[in-house]
Design an enzyme around this catalytic site. Sequence first.
Site, short mmCIF file in Angstrom:
data_model
loop_
_atom_site.label_atom_id
_atom_site.label_comp_id
_atom_site.label_asym_id
_atom_site.label_seq_id
_atom_site.Cartn_x
_atom_site.Cartn_y
_atom_site.Cartn_z
N CYS A 2 0.83 -1.20 0.00
CA CYS A 2 0.00 0.00 0.00
C CYS A 2 0.87 1.25 0.00
O CYS A 2 2.09 1.19 -0.01
CB CYS A 2 -0.91 0.02 1.23
SG CYS A 2 -1.93 -1.45 1.41
N ASP A 112 -4.60 -8.95 7.83
CA ASP A 112 -3.47 -9.11 8.75
C ASP A 112 -3.11 -7.78 9.41
O ASP A 112 -2.69 -7.74 10.57
CB ASP A 112 -2.26 -9.66 8.00
CG ASP A 112 -1.88 -8.80 6.80
OD1 ASP A 112 -2.74 -8.64 5.91
OD2 ASP A 112 -0.75 -8.31 6.75
N VAL A 313 15.49 -12.22 -14.85
CA VAL A 313 16.03 -11.25 -15.82
C VAL A 313 17.04 -11.96 -16.71
O VAL A 313 17.89 -12.72 -16.23
CB VAL A 313 16.70 -10.07 -15.10
CG1 VAL A 313 17.48 -9.21 -16.10
CG2 VAL A 313 15.66 -9.21 -14.40
#
Length: 674
Positions: A2, A112, A313
Amino acid sequence: MCGISAFLSHTGEASSNEHFEAQAQHVAAELENSLNIVSHRGPDARGRWFSDDYQVGLGHVRLSIMDLSPSGNQPFHDETNSIHAVVNGELYDHEHYRAQLASEFQFAGTSDCEIVIALYKHYGLSFLSHLRGEFAFVIWDASRELLIAARDRYGIKSLYYTVFQGKLLVATEIKSFLAFGVQPEWCVRTLRDQSWRVESRTFFKGIHRVLPGHYLICRRNEKEEQKSYWDLEYPDKISHEMRSEEEMVQGVRERLLEAVRIRLKADVPVAIYLSGGIDSSSVAGMVAELIKQGTKLGSEPKSDLSNMKCFTVQFDEDSGADESEIARRTAEWLGVDIHFVKMDEEALVSRFEDAVWHSEIPLPDLNGMGRLALAEAVHAQGIKVVVTGEGSDEHFAGYLAFRADSLSEPDHAWPALQIADTEREEALRTAIDQVTYGIFGDYTGTVPSATRRMLNHSHVTSSIARVGSLPFSEWTNSYGDDIPETSLIEGFDGRVRDNIKNRWHPLHTAQYLFTKSFLPHFILRYNGDNIDMVNQVESRCPFLDHHLTEYVNNVPPSLKMKYNAREKSFREKHILREAVRPYVTDEVYNISKKAYMGPRKFWPGGPLHRKIKHLVTRENVESLGFLDWNATEEAVENAFSKQEPLALRRAITVAQFIVLGQRFGIKPAGALPN
């Protein structure tokens, strides 16, 4: 998972209703705009809360990982509506605390992160020691008029603060402060002595970070205060280890498996970043083993290896940085799916400016651009969580730069591996030479004697303290002649310096220095959360689980960096290799350490050269105000025409500061007034 933004006003005054409404609308718009700036971090939901007088505000943009329902949206509130919180990250073992506190706290959902308020109400400020995971949060306790902001033990999640126009501002990323009217200025002192690499101060004046393992407290009209709640600890270097090697190998294995297992829990798909090294290969191998044992991978309905996806990668074969073939062989051995993300020089350079802007950190390498491309590929597959290998080198002694410090004193904890002083001193001289020509940054032998004594003559210091050294203008000498090595050691408190001087083995000192500076302020920003979240991908780091690292820190130094006197060879991460032996190929088990770096040689006229020439112009360098143009121009020339590694690092670093200066709209730094 977030992005958060919050403020606490110190200047609240009674006013007319009309003026109050205007002020309320103004601060609400500021908070909203600060969330807009980091909206990429949370596209799934947005929430805001303001106190009745609009003197306190909490904002949150959500990437839904656990509890995808609206009950997981933030801010969170307690049942009396007196405690409010916004949380970024993942908190493990939350089910245990939900069961423990269900009789005294009314949970709104199954997120959570909601346990933050419940634990705070139950334990007070001591609740911080109960948190396990990657997190940063802000709590407002209205009954006490108290703001609390905290960050996880290793700095996996970022958290910054500043005071501007009578408000304490706290946010996940510095750029959110722009919405409140903050106009950053260069802090030339911290740039020159590079103290921003270890202290709470950043290279922007007045803008601080909440340090890893720290919390910030502030009351209205009082100065904020930052305090430590956790730190790395190591045993006394004269103590003797009583456990057997087999017992410690098993102890590491059990704790690492558990750290990986709990990071597979999610209500969304989970993937793994896989390179050719032992760290990510260990994680992939353990995930595969856990799936075989019945552990579900994220939101997958059943345990099945066919659901496991790895992402790698793939650099050009002649770049010297490509590990994709080793990763391919590991994936085939495990029987799992692997996705390659092709990265040539053009692809890296196309992401150069965005990687700098989002990481908010100048690191003289291109691996951040590769990480950005990895997250793009993961996002394209509809995956929100990846499990990664960051933190292993710091805790298991994986860097070649640790070799000298591993031999600079005998390891009394493990007499079985003691070597003759003459052999040790010979190996030490060779290792010191290797540190001198290391890959991390500039090196100097001219460190003041007092600084060397504070560091107990650590050999790794300059390679950390001088990463991305800059060609400063002569006028900046007016800030004094503090050097990065002195700033590094003086950035720690007296207790740490006493441990370094008197208690810790030099290898443990080297590990501490890396874990408290290079790891949180470079690696975890440039190759971690800030970059992954550009594409709404949450990275989880099982090697940075404090249950694991507190155990590993007590393993004898010579079982981490093991020296074979007969063959005159080092075996870095020995204890880890033995612990993960069942989960990796023979190739990976025996492979030598190779840091995840982007390509380091680039030719004149190529994409990187063109990008650097475009950014590093005389006008742009002078717009910074603190760099010497002639020295900068010489560095750019030598970086490409002569292939000088130090010159390339300097050219890249200057270009990155130019990007930051332009995107943050920073005015040129000026000389101190007479």
